[in-house]
Scaffold this motif. Structure first.
Motif, PDB file in Angstrom:
ATOM      1  N   ARG A  61       0.834  -1.214   0.000  1.00  0.00           N
ATOM      2  CA  ARG A  61       0.000   0.000   0.000  1.00  0.00           C
ATOM      3  C   ARG A  61       0.860   1.252   0.000  1.00  0.00           C
ATOM      4  O   ARG A  61       0.553   2.235  -0.691  1.00  0.00           O
ATOM      5  CB  ARG A  61      -0.953  -0.006   1.203  1.00  0.00           C
ATOM      6  CG  ARG A  61      -2.102  -0.998   1.074  1.00  0.00           C
ATOM      7  CD  ARG A  61      -3.169  -0.758   2.129  1.00  0.00           C
ATOM      8  NE  ARG A  61      -2.648  -0.977   3.475  1.00  0.00           N
ATOM      9  CZ  ARG A  61      -2.635  -2.153   4.076  1.00  0.00           C
ATOM     10  NH1 ARG A  61      -3.130  -3.223   3.461  1.00  0.00           N
ATOM     11  NH2 ARG A  61      -2.148  -2.286   5.296  1.00  0.00           N
ATOM     12  N   LEU A  62       1.944   1.225   0.780  1.00  0.00           N
ATOM     13  CA  LEU A  62       2.863   2.365   0.804  1.00  0.00           C
ATOM     14  C   LEU A  62       3.458   2.607  -0.583  1.00  0.00           C
ATOM     15  O   LEU A  62       3.477   3.741  -1.087  1.00  0.00           O
ATOM     16  CB  LEU A  62       3.977   2.116   1.822  1.00  0.00           C
ATOM     17  CG  LEU A  62       5.145   3.112   1.807  1.00  0.00           C
ATOM     18  CD1 LEU A  62       4.664   4.505   2.205  1.00  0.00           C
ATOM     19  CD2 LEU A  62       6.267   2.642   2.738  1.00  0.00           C
ATOM     20  N   TYR A  63       3.931   1.550  -1.224  1.00  0.00           N
ATOM     21  CA  TYR A  63       4.553   1.695  -2.528  1.00  0.00           C
ATOM     22  C   TYR A  63       3.540   2.065  -3.606  1.00  0.00           C
ATOM     23  O   TYR A  63       3.880   2.772  -4.568  1.00  0.00           O
ATOM     24  CB  TYR A  63       5.279   0.404  -2.907  1.00  0.00           C
ATOM     25  CG  TYR A  63       6.555   0.172  -2.114  1.00  0.00           C
ATOM     26  CD1 TYR A  63       7.154   1.209  -1.402  1.00  0.00           C
ATOM     27  CD2 TYR A  63       7.158  -1.079  -2.070  1.00  0.00           C
ATOM     28  CE1 TYR A  63       8.321   1.002  -0.686  1.00  0.00           C
ATOM     29  CE2 TYR A  63       8.325  -1.297  -1.354  1.00  0.00           C
ATOM     30  CZ  TYR A  63       8.899  -0.250  -0.652  1.00  0.00           C
ATOM     31  OH  TYR A  63      10.052  -0.448   0.056  1.00  0.00           O
ATOM     32  N   LEU A  64       2.313   1.605  -3.456  1.00  0.00           N
ATOM     33  CA  LEU A  64       1.279   1.993  -4.421  1.00  0.00           C
ATOM     34  C   LEU A  64       0.993   3.485  -4.357  1.00  0.00           C
ATOM     35  O   LEU A  64       0.745   4.130  -5.380  1.00  0.00           O
ATOM     36  CB  LEU A  64       0.001   1.194  -4.179  1.00  0.00           C
ATOM     37  CG  LEU A  64      -0.073  -0.177  -4.857  1.00  0.00           C
ATOM     38  CD1 LEU A  64      -1.328  -0.915  -4.427  1.00  0.00           C
ATOM     39  CD2 LEU A  64      -0.033  -0.035  -6.366  1.00  0.00           C
ATOM     40  N   ARG A  65       1.032   4.044  -3.148  1.00  0.00           N
ATOM     41  CA  ARG A  65       0.838   5.504  -3.018  1.00  0.00           C
ATOM     42  C   ARG A  65       1.962   6.256  -3.725  1.00  0.00           C
ATOM     43  O   ARG A  65       1.735   7.279  -4.379  1.00  0.00           O
ATOM     44  CB  ARG A  65       0.747   5.905  -1.542  1.00  0.00           C
ATOM     45  CG  ARG A  65      -0.555   5.490  -0.865  1.00  0.00           C
ATOM     46  CD  ARG A  65      -0.744   6.198   0.459  1.00  0.00           C
ATOM     47  NE  ARG A  65       0.252   5.826   1.435  1.00  0.00           N
ATOM     48  CZ  ARG A  65       0.134   4.794   2.279  1.00  0.00           C
ATOM     49  NH1 ARG A  65      -0.963   4.040   2.235  1.00  0.00           N
ATOM     50  NH2 ARG A  65       1.074   4.522   3.166  1.00  0.00           N
ATOM     51  N   LYS A  66       3.173   5.730  -3.575  1.00  0.00           N
ATOM     52  CA  LYS A  66       4.305   6.369  -4.254  1.00  0.00           C
ATOM     53  C   LYS A  66       4.164   6.245  -5.773  1.00  0.00           C
ATOM     54  O   LYS A  66       4.415   7.211  -6.510  1.00  0.00           O
ATOM     55  CB  LYS A  66       5.621   5.736  -3.794  1.00  0.00           C
ATOM     56  CG  LYS A  66       5.955   5.956  -2.316  1.00  0.00           C
ATOM     57  CD  LYS A  66       7.257   5.257  -1.956  1.00  0.00           C
ATOM     58  CE  LYS A  66       7.569   5.355  -0.464  1.00  0.00           C
ATOM     59  NZ  LYS A  66       7.845   6.729  -0.035  1.00  0.00           N
ATOM     60  N   LEU A  67       3.775   5.068  -6.235  1.00  0.00           N
ATOM     61  CA  LEU A  67       3.608   4.870  -7.675  1.00  0.00           C
ATOM     62  C   LEU A  67       2.471   5.728  -8.217  1.00  0.00           C
ATOM     63  O   LEU A  67       2.557   6.252  -9.335  1.00  0.00           O
ATOM     64  CB  LEU A  67       3.347   3.394  -7.972  1.00  0.00           C
ATOM     65  CG  LEU A  67       3.215   3.020  -9.457  1.00  0.00           C
ATOM     66  CD1 LEU A  67       4.482   3.379 -10.218  1.00  0.00           C
ATOM     67  CD2 LEU A  67       2.893   1.535  -9.613  1.00  0.00           C
ATOM     68  N   GLU A  68       1.435   5.900  -7.426  1.00  0.00           N
ATOM     69  CA  GLU A  68       0.318   6.747  -7.861  1.00  0.00           C
ATOM     70  C   GLU A  68       0.768   8.193  -8.012  1.00  0.00           C
ATOM     71  O   GLU A  68       0.387   8.882  -8.965  1.00  0.00           O
ATOM     72  CB  GLU A  68      -0.827   6.656  -6.850  1.00  0.00           C
ATOM     73  CG  GLU A  68      -2.090   7.362  -7.293  1.00  0.00           C
ATOM     74  CD  GLU A  68      -3.272   7.042  -6.398  1.00  0.00           C
ATOM     75  OE1 GLU A  68      -4.411   7.251  -6.831  1.00  0.00           O
ATOM     76  OE2 GLU A  68      -3.045   6.582  -5.256  1.00  0.00           O
ATOM     77  N   ALA A  69       1.609   8.653  -7.081  1.00  0.00           N
ATOM     78  CA  ALA A  69       2.129  10.024  -7.185  1.00  0.00           C
ATOM     79  C   ALA A  69       2.996  10.174  -8.430  1.00  0.00           C
ATOM     80  O   ALA A  69       2.902  11.176  -9.150  1.00  0.00           O
ATOM     81  CB  ALA A  69       2.927  10.370  -5.922  1.00  0.00           C
ATOM     82  N   VAL A  70       3.849   9.185  -8.686  1.00  0.00           N
ATOM     83  CA  VAL A  70       4.697   9.228  -9.879  1.00  0.00           C
ATOM     84  C   VAL A  70       3.839   9.197 -11.139  1.00  0.00           C
ATOM     85  O   VAL A  70       4.078   9.934 -12.103  1.00  0.00           O
ATOM     86  CB  VAL A  70       5.687   8.044  -9.858  1.00  0.00           C
ATOM     87  CG1 VAL A  70       6.370   7.887 -11.201  1.00  0.00           C
ATOM     88  CG2 VAL A  70       6.736   8.247  -8.768  1.00  0.00           C
TER      89      VAL A  70
END
Length: 941
Positions: free
Chosen positions: A736-745
């Motif tokens: 979930r943490l990494y998905l938030r980062k990928l969503e921002a990118v």
């Protein structure tokens, strides 16, 4: 005059304000003389002792009778023939012996007009300015036209009205034409009878002794006269506070300046939806304005995105937003949005009921523009060429010419900033200026002759060409220099739009210089239209050599990573041939590198091109290129599913501590070479059966990519490595943490968003067990063209769709998805794909359980086990072994199941936490084969 007044003869004395008038003329008294006179008039005919008079005039101080006599003497002189009414009583004190009357004037408090609606997004500002005015006597609200200065000032006045016993006086100066009319405007606002031409003395007399908030609105065209008035009022009164609205500061002592900012706009980096668009004050104002005309105005996500775009492009300027919103009921939101592309045709939208300077955006800017000297108008017009913030050095280079030297431009820029035509960012180093979009549109229309505009365009293009060519990109700090360099992207776009229509040779030079900038900020896709123009010109012009043509082709081909449907391989092939003609080893290696990357991403054989790359490396004798060759050989082994060899090559590459220049990483692949190999090594460890080591390495690599600030590198780490490894390991919190980062990118490049969606689908399948939602999302997103360029991830996702449909009971759909996955299989040694595909297909057959299905499933499991064991892919071997054991349990062959799992665990070695191991141990720990079979049948059903 406020409060009761004592009258005697032709004199009036205000006890509250200690103000003495002779008729309508103010009699100047010192504060001590006024205190003494007040004490005597409060007790007419009575003796007032010297002690009382001392206390009134010199509170807390020790004085002699001589001090009192001096004040009495001056007071008698001021009262003329009435001075004898003050009688001395020897050694006792003084008394006033004249006849006095008491007059109570009507109590009239000045009031400012109230606002129809509370200002949106200004509550904190209103509170802060109100607090300043309670502690300081002069506050100036500064800002460009249309930003809401008057609205905020009236709200502050309403907030503070009860704090002033004489109320609030609003003086509107927008209609006066010169400074001599200010005094009449003030006395008129105070509603005072004027028997003669108004003067500064009359204003001071009218304000003397009052506790009042004086609001001077729209002062920019009479700044000097207002400054004189304000200085006089501050020095001549004690309790008059002043609030000024203007586009230019008064520059006097004691002035506190509040620069009013635009309303908050939705940032482009954050997805805007119907649910969050109203969190931004600019969008709230837009919506409120629309709803006054269209009460049933509905906002869905599409409308919310349009509102956010309009508010951003209008810089959060309240007047501009209200004018644009007022047209929605006639034009619709999308047409209003489109009109913003027409160089702000909304500048001339008219509001009939508004005051003249607020009837349109153009009228608002006219108000101040017409006050500018010619030189400042010229400079403003030339500065409107900039798309965003610019430094003073850039302004001088672009706005200066033979008739306007460096000093002249510098002075004009300073003047324009002081008059709110330019906003100034004090946080930037060096300082940066910018025009609001409305001001830029106006200045573009108002600028001088077209030939001057063309010369300005050329200076602008050459300035940024020079900046890009001189920059040391290897020393570039993407994080520290991010804001300035991102600003270059917009400036380059403006320059290229002009150059390719007038000077295409300059356009080609600029587009090649900009390639590194675009790569640095993952913006190469933005350059595609100009790269295509450059290629067209290069193909048609005999003056353009093969080296330039090859560079253009390589840059255009590199954009295929970001642009769905753009075929990069053929472009790279053309670039390779052009580089060979030009005999340029670097360009040839760039082209070959791109071909190899494209082949691997689309799962096609790359060996011939790797061999060609190796030949050029040997010819060039370039050590850095030789390291890149090792990188490709590592990834080739990985794609060939030879995990042991891939692990050795990745480690060999990373153990070489020699630096790889940043430009090499960006020109060759567009991502950091070292970080990409760490991702490769992390995935290799995962497939080898060391998930803890893999996750640890990938987590540190995410942090390293974030610290570099390079978007494409971070995207690669997240989408191609970190999320997949943590998802397969069941670490859903980290996913979930990494998905938030990928969503921002992905907010920067929408095609990447598809990977956010597919990973979220797999997450809700595994964590929330929502199989229907997962199946819908995977089915939809696997039709996306961009996902074709994600290497092995693409066919693997088809396998995951097959497995999801199996769990739902859609066995026909599951088989179809599994079949689609195998269309991208590299052959019978493609262990990474086969190792996942065969167990899933086997489970589909087990669920069907037709005659021969279990035998076919058994063959699939055994085939996957043999292949993955040979290639060291313990992760898939574990899954296939558990699947085969479960099949054998269904068939009542517990001993065979146990043997399969014991062989798996016998090869465990130092591995830990491999997904599937717990299930293997559970099967081995069951007490009887019969209970195992019953449980397995229940699990499958």
């Amino acid at each position: 005059m406020a409060g009761p007044e004592i009258t005697f003869g032709p004199f009036r004395f205000s006890l509250a304000r200690r103000l003495l008038l002779h008729g309508e003329t103010h009699v100047r008294l010192g504060s001590r003389a006024a205190a003494i006179l007040g004490a005597l008039l409060e007790a007419p005919g009575e003796l007032v002792s010297r002690a009382v008079l001392y206390d009134r005039a010199w509170p807390g101080r020790t004085v002699t009778e001589d001090n009192l006599k001096v004040q009495i003497s001056g007071l008698r002189k001021a009262l003329l023939e009435y001075g004898d009414l003050i009688r001395a009583e020897a050694s006792f004190g003084y008394r006033f012996v004249g006849d006095v009357g008491v007059y109570h004037p009507s109590k009239r408090r000045s009031r400012a007009p109230g606002a129809m609606h509370a200002p949106i997004g200004r509550a904190a500002v209103i509170g802060d300015i109100s607090e300043l005015l309670q502690n300081d006597r002069l506050v100036t609200i500064l800002g460009p036209g249309g930003i809401g200065k008057t609205t905020v000032a009236l709200a502050v006045a309403s907030e503070l009205e009860k704090s002033y016993c004489d109320g609030v006086c609003l003086v509107e100066l927008d209609r006066i034409t010169d400074g001599s009319q200010i005094y009449a405007a003030v006395t008129g606002a105070l509603d005072l009878p004027v028997q003669m031409a108004a003067s500064l003395d009359q204003v001071l007399l009218a304000l003397h002794g009052r506790r009042l908030l004086l609001v001077l609105d729209s002062c920019e065209h009479v700044t000097e006269s207002v400054a004189l008035l304000v200085e006089s009022v501050l020095s001549g009164t004690r309790d008059v506070h002043i609030l000024v609205t203007t586009r230019e500061t008064l520059r006097i002592e004691g002035e506190l300046v509040w620069r009013l900012d635009p309303l908050e706009t939705p940032p482009s980096s954050v997805p805007v939806t119907a649910g969050n668009v109203q969190d931004y004050s600019s969008a709230e104002l837009f919506t409120r304005t629309v709803c006054r005309r269209t009460p049933n105005f509905a906002i869905d996500d599409t409308v919310a995105a349009a509102i956010a775009d309009v508010c951003r492009r209008l810089d959060g300027m309240p007047l501009a937003i209200e004018l644009a919103a007022s047209m929605v009921d006639v034009l619709g939101i999308e047409e209003v949005r489109r009109r913003l592309d027409e160089r702000f045709s909304l500048l001339w939208v008219d509001r009939r009921t508004a005051i003249p300077r607020h009837r349109s955006l153009a009228a608002t800017i006219d108000w101040s523009y017409n006050l500018l000297p010619k030189r400042e108008r010229v400079v403003l017009g030339r500065l409107s060429i900039f798309a965003g913030p610019f430094t003073l050095g850039a302004a001088i280079a672009v706005a200066g010419d033979d008739d306007l030297d460096m000093g002249g431009v510098r002075e004009a820029v300073a003047a324009l900033a002081s008059k709110s035509f330019l906003s100034l960012d004090h946080r930037a180093a060096p300082l940066e200026y910018r025009l609001l979009e409305t001001t830029r549109a106006y200045a573009t229309r108002a600028s001088d002759a077209a030939d001057d505009r063309e010369r300005v365009h050329e200076r602008h293009a050459r300035y940024f060409l020079d900046m890009l060519e001189r920059r040391d990109w290897d020393a570039c700090d993407s994080v520290a220099d991010s804001a300035q360099l991102r600003g270059y992207i917009d400036e380059v776009r403006v320059a290229l739009d002009w150059a390719f229509s007038v000077k295409p040779g300059l356009g080609i030079a600029l587009v090649l210089a900009a390639e590194r900038l675009w790569l640095e900020f993952t913006s190469l896709a933005q350059g595609v239209p100009h790269l295509e123009l450059a290629l067209r010109f290069a193909d048609s012009s005999p003056d353009v050599g093969p080296a330039v043509r090859s560079r253009v082709l390589v840059a255009l081909a590199a954009a295929q990573v970001y642009v769905p449907g753009l075929e990069g391989a053929s472009l790279y092939e053309h670039a390779w041939r052009a580089a060979q003609i030009a005999r340029d080893d670097l360009l040839e290696m760039r082209a070959l590198y791109g071909i190899i990357q494209n082949m691997l991403l689309t799962r096609r054989p790359a060996s011939p091109y790797i061999d060609a790359f190796a030949a050029v490396c040997r010819r060039s004798n370039d050590a850095v290129m030789s390291r890149l060759l090792l990188r490709w050989s590592a990834f080739q082994a990985f794609e060939a599913s030879d995990m042991t060899l891939a692990h050795q090559k990745f480690e060999a590459f990373l153990n070489d501590r020699s630096a790889i220049p940043r430009r090499v990483s960006l020109y060759f692949g567009g991502i950091d070479s070292i970080i990409s190999c760490k991702v490769g090594l992390g995935l290799t460890k995962f497939y080898l059966g060391y998930p803890d080591q893999a996750r640890s390495l990938l987590a540190s690599t995410v942090s390293q990519a974030e610290s570099q600030g390079h978007v494409t590198t971070l995207y690669f780490v997240l989408a191609q490595g970190a999320i997949w490894a943590h998802l397969a390991s069941g670490d859903f919190q980290r996913v979930r943490l990494y998905l938030r980062k990928l969503e921002a990118v992905s907010s920067l490049y929408r095609p990447w968003r598809v990977l956010v969606d597919v990973f979220q689908a797999l997450l809700i399948r595994e964590e929330a067990r929502d199989l229907e939602a997962a199946e819908r999302s995977l089915t939809h997103n696997l039709q996306d063209r961009f996902i074709l360029k994600t290497g092995t991830l693409h066919p693997t996702l088809w396998v995951e769709l097959a497995d999801t449909r199996r769990r739902l009971g859609d066995l026909d759909g599951a088989e179809a998805a599994a079949k689609q996955a195998m269309t991208q299989c590299l052959g019978d040694r493609d262990g990474r794909l086969i190792g996942r595909h065969h167990p899933v297909l086997a489970r589909i057959l087990m669920a069907r359980n037709r005659p021969g299905d279990l035998s076919a499933a058994r063959s699939l499991f055994r085939g996957a086990i043999e292949l993955t064991r040979a290639q060291g892919i313990y992760f898939h071997e574990c899954d296939a072994s558990v699947g085969l054991a479960e099949l054998e349990l269904m068939a009542g062959r517990a001993e065979v199941a146990h043997a399969v799992l014991k062989e798996l665990l016998g090869r465990l070695g130092d591995r830990e936490c491999v997904p599937g191991l717990d299930r293997a141990r559970e099967i081995l720990d069951e007490p009887t084969a019969g209970s195992i079979a019953r449980r397995q049948i229940a699990r499958l059903s």
